[in-house]
Design a protein around this motif. Sequence first.
Motif, PDB file in Angstrom:
ATOM      1  N   HIS A  80       0.841  -1.204   0.000  1.00 15.25           N
ATOM      2  CA  HIS A  80       0.000   0.000   0.000  1.00 15.25           C
ATOM      3  C   HIS A  80       0.883   1.265   0.000  1.00 15.25           C
ATOM      4  CE1 HIS A  80      -3.653   2.340   1.331  1.00 15.25           C
ATOM      5  NE2 HIS A  80      -2.691   3.160   1.716  1.00 15.25           N
ATOM      6  N   GLU A  81       1.855   1.301   0.901  1.00 15.60           N
ATOM      7  CA  GLU A  81       2.686   2.501   1.027  1.00 15.60           C
ATOM      8  C   GLU A  81       3.538   2.728  -0.227  1.00 15.60           C
ATOM      9  OE1 GLU A  81       2.006   4.610   3.379  1.00 15.60           O
ATOM     10  OE2 GLU A  81       0.626   3.174   4.279  1.00 15.60           O
ATOM     11  N   HIS A  84       1.868   4.736  -2.732  1.00 15.77           N
ATOM     12  CA  HIS A  84       2.029   6.168  -2.434  1.00 15.77           C
ATOM     13  C   HIS A  84       3.407   6.669  -2.876  1.00 15.77           C
ATOM     14  CE1 HIS A  84      -1.813   6.393  -0.590  1.00 15.77           C
ATOM     15  NE2 HIS A  84      -1.502   5.716   0.500  1.00 15.77           N
ATOM     16  N   TYR A 114     -10.903   9.822   3.632  1.00  7.94           N
ATOM     17  CA  TYR A 114      -9.731   8.943   3.576  1.00  7.94           C
ATOM     18  C   TYR A 114      -9.968   7.803   2.591  1.00  7.94           C
ATOM     19  CZ  TYR A 114      -6.269   5.463   4.910  1.00  7.94           C
ATOM     20  OH  TYR A 114      -5.276   4.518   4.873  1.00  7.94           O
ATOM     21  N   GLU A 120      -5.867   7.042  -2.149  1.00  2.14           N
ATOM     22  CA  GLU A 120      -6.056   5.883  -1.267  1.00  2.14           C
ATOM     23  C   GLU A 120      -6.765   4.750  -2.010  1.00  2.14           C
ATOM     24  OE1 GLU A 120      -4.577   5.429   1.442  1.00  2.14           O
ATOM     25  OE2 GLU A 120      -3.944   7.472   1.839  1.00  2.14           O
ATOM     26  N   ALA A 123      -4.232   2.928  -3.871  1.00  4.26           N
ATOM     27  CA  ALA A 123      -3.361   2.144  -2.986  1.00  4.26           C
ATOM     28  C   ALA A 123      -4.095   0.910  -2.457  1.00  4.26           C
ATOM     29  CB  ALA A 123      -2.852   3.016  -1.837  1.00  4.26           C
TER      30      ALA A 123
HETATM   31 ZN    ZN Z   1      -2.686   5.118   2.005  1.00  4.73          ZN
END
Ligand code: ZN
Length: 129
Positions: A80-81, A84, A114, A120, A123
């Motif tokens: 996930h990160e 980003h 969010y 997001e 991600a």
């Molecule tokens: Zn995120």
Amino acid sequence: MKALRYAWASPATLVGLLLGLFALALGARARHVDGCIEFGGGALRAAIARLPGPCRFCAITFGHAILGVDARTLDVVRAHEHVHVRQYERCGALFFPLYAGSSLVQFVRGRDPYRDNRFEREAFAAEGA
Ligand SMILES: [Zn+2]
């Protein structure tokens, strides 16, 4: 191209490194993983728990610097990160206003600022892939 991506994301990475220094002062450890510097552990979890509710996180990315509550969490959220990280490589420092703008649009539409944020969603989609 790799050097250009790092340079373009460097203003955000600098923010992450400054926060990483703060994390190190709290006893966190730094490690180099997949082209990023990850900070986690120590009293970072306790410090994050003191933030106002909407500001708490288990991990957060700034350019090529990632902060997480501990090493295990960083292992779990890495996919996930790193989405980003790629977003920072595309947007550079513009990621900050673009991310905030996407959250604002979702909030105005009555959605979750969010979970419904476009960055997001990308991600979370990659995380599930
Ligand atoms: Zn995120």
